[in-house]
Design a protein around this motif. Structure first.
Motif, PDB file in Angstrom:
ATOM      1  N   GLN A  64      13.944  -3.068  16.225  1.00 29.35           N
ATOM      2  CA  GLN A  64      12.728  -2.762  15.485  1.00 29.35           C
ATOM      3  C   GLN A  64      12.973  -2.881  13.984  1.00 29.35           C
ATOM      4  OE1 GLN A  64       9.787  -2.302  16.912  1.00 29.35           O
ATOM      5  NE2 GLN A  64       8.958  -2.346  14.835  1.00 29.35           N
ATOM      6  N   TRP A 111      16.024  -9.509   1.525  1.00 30.53           N
ATOM      7  CA  TRP A 111      15.456  -9.377   2.887  1.00 30.53           C
ATOM      8  C   TRP A 111      16.320 -10.127   3.881  1.00 30.53           C
ATOM      9  CZ3 TRP A 111       9.929 -11.287   1.273  1.00 30.53           C
ATOM     10  CH2 TRP A 111       9.321 -10.311   0.463  1.00 30.53           C
ATOM     11  N   ASN A 138      19.391  -8.365   4.726  1.00 30.56           N
ATOM     12  CA  ASN A 138      19.125  -7.231   5.620  1.00 30.56           C
ATOM     13  C   ASN A 138      18.922  -7.705   7.057  1.00 30.56           C
ATOM     14  OD1 ASN A 138      19.330  -5.561   3.473  1.00 30.56           O
ATOM     15  ND2 ASN A 138      17.124  -5.339   3.135  1.00 30.56           N
ATOM     16  N   GLU A 177       5.067  -1.211  11.471  1.00 34.47           N
ATOM     17  CA  GLU A 177       5.174  -1.011  10.024  1.00 34.47           C
ATOM     18  C   GLU A 177       6.184  -2.008   9.490  1.00 34.47           C
ATOM     19  OE1 GLU A 177       4.031   0.993   7.339  1.00 34.47           O
ATOM     20  OE2 GLU A 177       2.408   0.839   8.803  1.00 34.47           O
ATOM     21  N   HIS A 178       5.762  -2.869   8.620  1.00 34.10           N
ATOM     22  CA  HIS A 178       6.756  -3.757   8.026  1.00 34.10           C
ATOM     23  C   HIS A 178       7.467  -3.013   6.911  1.00 34.10           C
ATOM     24  CE1 HIS A 178       4.275  -4.264   4.462  1.00 34.10           C
ATOM     25  NE2 HIS A 178       3.252  -4.355   5.273  1.00 34.10           N
ATOM     26  N   ALA A 179       8.670  -3.454   6.604  1.00 31.14           N
ATOM     27  CA  ALA A 179       9.444  -2.819   5.535  1.00 31.14           C
ATOM     28  C   ALA A 179       8.757  -3.084   4.210  1.00 31.14           C
ATOM     29  CB  ALA A 179      10.851  -3.383   5.523  1.00 31.14           C
ATOM     30  N   ARG A 202       9.327  -8.938   8.068  1.00 37.57           N
ATOM     31  CA  ARG A 202       8.051  -8.825   7.372  1.00 37.57           C
ATOM     32  C   ARG A 202       7.009  -9.809   7.908  1.00 37.57           C
ATOM     33  NH1 ARG A 202      11.972  -7.119   4.344  1.00 37.57           N
ATOM     34  NH2 ARG A 202      11.629  -5.462   2.844  1.00 37.57           N
ATOM     35  N   TRP A 253      13.032  -6.426  13.066  1.00 36.58           N
ATOM     36  CA  TRP A 253      11.672  -6.954  13.100  1.00 36.58           C
ATOM     37  C   TRP A 253      10.925  -6.577  11.820  1.00 36.58           C
ATOM     38  CZ3 TRP A 253       8.681 -10.364  15.178  1.00 36.58           C
ATOM     39  CH2 TRP A 253       7.293 -10.190  15.175  1.00 36.58           C
ATOM     40  N   ASN A 254      11.064  -5.321  11.411  1.00 38.16           N
ATOM     41  CA  ASN A 254      10.404  -4.890  10.175  1.00 38.16           C
ATOM     42  C   ASN A 254      10.932  -5.674   8.981  1.00 38.16           C
ATOM     43  OD1 ASN A 254       9.047  -3.035  11.683  1.00 38.16           O
ATOM     44  ND2 ASN A 254      10.366  -1.311  11.113  1.00 38.16           N
ATOM     45  N   GLU A 255      12.211  -5.915   9.018  1.00 34.03           N
ATOM     46  CA  GLU A 255      12.829  -6.591   7.879  1.00 34.03           C
ATOM     47  C   GLU A 255      12.334  -8.034   7.747  1.00 34.03           C
ATOM     48  OE1 GLU A 255      14.433  -5.854   4.696  1.00 34.03           O
ATOM     49  OE2 GLU A 255      14.821  -4.283   6.177  1.00 34.03           O
TER      50      GLU A 255
END
Lengths: 710, 99
Positions: free
Chosen positions: A456, A410, A413, B3-5, A463, A459-461
């Protein structure tokens, strides 16, 4: 000359041409650099004729069309002229020695025979042309070795083909010495006083190689026939000189051996190779390809500037167009233009990794620094496999290692996206100019979109939005538990929207206990303390900046969550925990007093806050003195005093009383320690000011503390 | 909410991806010539050239006694603040054993 170098040539009359050449050569001498090396158009075959070449509108600037401001810094010719007789002499000696050889006796003859404008104009460019010049260049074979040996000055470019390049020009004048002078100097330094007589002898031009005996004899003469050296010293000197002689001989032998290869390559060949070499190094995106160099240069320049030295010439080209001075600036500018030309060339002809020539048996690989020869072919999953996401996951060796690998993945990434975002920022389109709003607007819109997508993804990475309770510790906290995860946070925050930052802070506060830095320094080992330090330096400052602009409602919410979800006694004993508590308390206090740009909170909010404060106080009561490090650790405790001060400001009279009673010991201890003579004055002052942080919040001062008699 | 990864994916596709995970972490490197390194991985490239920080190098030397022909194994250690490792000598890269 908009039509370019090659195209423009016939248009000029001969005089202009010669003038230009002369200027060029003069400039080459001044700067001590041979830019003909880089000038491909000049000596390259005519294939390039049909290429369009622009960018020569700066030629005048580059090649010194506008004269008048050069100093004498690079006036090597004058220096050289001073020793011209010596060089001439040596040349003759050398010619004599090598008479039998197939080599041309002297390069000087070459110069005479060659009638090209380049060579002629070179001589014209010299202040006092023919003799000195031909002697300099002619004696190359003989003197260069010595020059490099003695003073570090020498020619590195083959003189047959043009102007030599001086290395370390500043040492040239006094560095280039004949062997006699060297010998004399050796003797002189050994004696510790200048030997004027012998030096003058040498300078009077009657130069021949003195044998050792002669040197000795000369010295004996000077000292009235009495040997000045002890035998040992003499032997030492002899050994030194012999060694020098031997080296010189070896070098000359080597040169003679390689001399048969002289002239094997034409200037065009050399240009070609130079071009290949430079184009390997050239990049149009220095930040991506030369990252370490860029960062190092930036750091070093900052360092130099701090020391009062102006930034070096290695500075990235962006901001210092007018700060360049002198010859270096021009040389560098020229180099940059060359580089730019190569870059644009490379862009025109996109790189292919391999070329298949028709009828050939194999492929020709075109490799470069950025595209090294590939030895392993590892097929990427997902490119071969159209089903992509369904590809089987690698077997997981065990829960623990999967865990750490996953988290590390993570983090990597996140770094990938952060780097991509930073790269994007550098490529931000400029604000639209008049009349181009349409096109520029489109570019800006596209850029925004791409930037948003990347942000984005990052941001998702992270978590952060994974609900609490699914995994423990929370994924985001797991990321923060690695030092590289901490280090990336300041770079992440730059790309977050304010509400995302708030979410991040909320998540952090809610899971504070599970941070690995959330423990007292007493229990942390060396590495743990480094982690705490890192957390304080990377994560606290940007979030502090965020909180110090937050409205009251947010601060109340965050503190409520903090108290709700964590064991305050434990958290407060950690440095980061205390820092966050102090942060919330002081921010709330500022807002309560109506400072900042927010209205004074209403009664309901104030009540909420007081309730919260009382809860915090009652949880920490009887533990205030435990916040301090044990005395043995000698640790810094300023952050504890700061926290106590923040507590004291909001406390009621009873609470203040409790506070004072609990930390009375520490206050006294510090004041007494500061008053004893054993402590360094600045350290004592530090202790007093720490205590005052707290006491001032109560309206007291350290000077009011009466020290009980010991 | 966003949505989180997915929690699992770490994007490991080729061997060097594993080395990347160890960036800024302490690693163990085995080298040709009976050398071992333990240090923090600052940077690496496709040749496994590496820059390590705060390194402890362990060299195992086998001395042969001239007379008895007995082999005596010696271990030499040294520490470097920063070390460039040329990739052609690298045999193995791994996270340090959790001892």
């Amino acid at each position: 000359m908009p039509s370019g170098r090659q195209g423009g040539r016939p248009a000029m009359n001969l005089e202009e041409q010669q003038e230009l050449d002369r200027q060029v050569q003069k400039y080459a001498l001044e700067t001590g650099e041979d830019f003909e090396i880089y000038d491909y158009g000049e000596t390259y075959d005519n294939l390039a004729d049909d290429l369009e070449e622009t960018r020569d509108d700066l030629n005048d600037e580059t090649f010194g069309g506008i004269q008048g401001d050069e100093g004498t810094d690079f006036d090597f010719a004058r220096n050289t002229r001073q020793i011209a007789p010596a060089l001439k002499k040596e040349e003759e000696l050398y010619i004599k020695q090598n008479d039998a050889g197939p080599r041309r006796s002297s390069f000087a003859s070459l110069w005479e025979n060659d009638g090209s404008s380049q060579q002629d104009s070179f001589k014209m460019g010299l202040p006092e042309p023919s003799q000195a010049a031909s002697s300099i260049w002619g004696s190359f074979g003989n003197t260069a070795g010595k020059g490099m040996d003695m003073g570090g000055a020498g020619f590195v470019h083959d003189p047959v083909f043009g102007v030599g390049t001086f290395l370390r020009p500043s040492t040239f004048g006094n560095g280039h010495q004949s062997l006699e002078e060297v010998e004399a100097q050796l003797l002189r330094t050994a004696r510790g006083q200048p030997q004027r007589v012998s030096m003058q002898q040498h300078h009077q031009g009657d130069r021949k190689m003195m044998s050792l005996e002669e040197v000795e004899a000369a010295l004996m003469n000077i000292n009235g026939g009495r040997p000045i050296y002890s035998e040992a010293m003499l032997a030492e000197q002899q050994a030194k000189i012999a060694l020098l002689e031997k080296r010189r001989a070896a070098r000359e032998a080597k040169q003679a051996e390689t001399a048969k290869h002289n002239g094997l390559m034409t200037q065009g060949d050399k240009d070609f190779i130079n071009r290949i070499q430079i184009s390997q190094l050239v990049t149009d995106d220095p930040y991506a390809d030369d990252f370490y160099c860029q960062v190092y240069t930036a750091i070093r320049n900052r360092h130099l500037q701090q020391m009062g030295i102006p930034g070096s010439m290695m500075e990235p080209e962006s901001n210092d167009g007018n700060r360049r001075r002198g010859g270096n600036g021009r040389t560098e500018q020229r180099m940059q233009q060359q580089v730019q030309r190569i870059v644009s060339d490379a862009k025109r002809n996109p790189k292919r990794t391999n070329v298949t020539v028709e009828g050939a048996l194999g492929k020709i690989a075109v490799n470069s620094v950025l595209n090294p020869r590939q030895l392993l072919q590892v097929s990427k999953r997902g490119t071969n496999d159209s089903s992509g996401g369904n590809s089987p996951k690698p077997p997981s060796p065990g829960p623990v290692s999967t865990k750490s690998h996953t988290v590390l993945g993570w983090i990597e990434n996140v770094y990938t996206y952060v780097l991509a975002l930073e790269q994007k920022r550098r490529q931000q389109p400029p604000p639209p100019r008049m009349g181009e709003e349409e096109i520029a607007g489109e570019a800006i819109r596209r850029w925004n979109e791409e930037y948003g997508i990347l942000a984005q993804k990052m941001w998702n990475e992270l978590r952060i939005t994974v609900p609490i309770g699914i995994v423990h510790p929370h994924p985001f906290i797991s990321i923060l538990n690695y030092s590289k995860g901490k280090k990336v946070i300041p770079r992440v925050l730059r790309h977050l929207l304010p509400e995302q930052t708030l979410t991040l802070l909320t998540m952090l506060v809610a899971n504070f206990e599970s941070l690995n830095v959330c423990k007292s320094e007493v229990y942390a080992d060396v590495q743990g303390n480094q982690e705490i330090e890192l957390f304080m330096n990377t994560i606290v400052p940007p979030l502090l900046g965020f909180v110090s602009e937050a409205p009251f409602r947010i601060v109340v919410g965050l503190l409520a969550l903090f108290i709700e979800r964590n064991n305050m006694i434990w958290v407060a004993r950690s440095k980061p925990g205390l820092a966050f508590l102090t942060l919330f308390l002081s921010r709330a206090e500022i807002l309560k007093q109506g400072q900042g740009n927010y209205p004074i909170p209403d009664d309901r909010e104030i009540n909420q806050w007081n309730e919260l404060y009382n809860r915090l106080f009652s949880q920490l009561q009887t533990h205030f003195s435990a916040l301090f490090m044990p005395k043995a650790t000698m640790a810094e405790d300023v952050h504890v005093w700061r926290f106590l001060a923040a507590m004291a400001v909001g406390a009621t009279v009873e609470q203040q009383h409790v506070l004072v009673t609990e930390v009375r010991e520490q206050v006294l201890e510090n004041v007494i320690a500061a008053q004893t003579t054993r402590m360094a004055p600045e350290k004592a002052a530090q202790k007093i000011s720490n205590v005052n942080l707290f006491l001032h919040a109560l309206g007291l001062d350290a000077s009011q503390v009466s020290v009980p008699a010991m | 909410m966003d949505e989180h990864a997915p929690l699992e994916s770490a994007g490991i596709e080729e061997p060097l991806d594993l080395v990347r995970l160890s960036l800024d972490e302490r690693i163990y490197v085995k080298l040709r010539g009976d050398r071992e390194l333990r240090g923090k991985l600052h940077a690496y490239d496709g040749h496994l050239n590496m820059v390590l920080g705060d390194v402890e190098e362990t060299i195992t030397v086998v001395d042969v006694d001239e007379d008895t022909l007995k082999e005596v194994i010696r271990i030499v250690k040294r520490n470097c603040e920063m070390l460039f490792v040329r990739g052609d000598g690298v045999i193995l890269v791994s996270p340090p054993s959790r001892a």
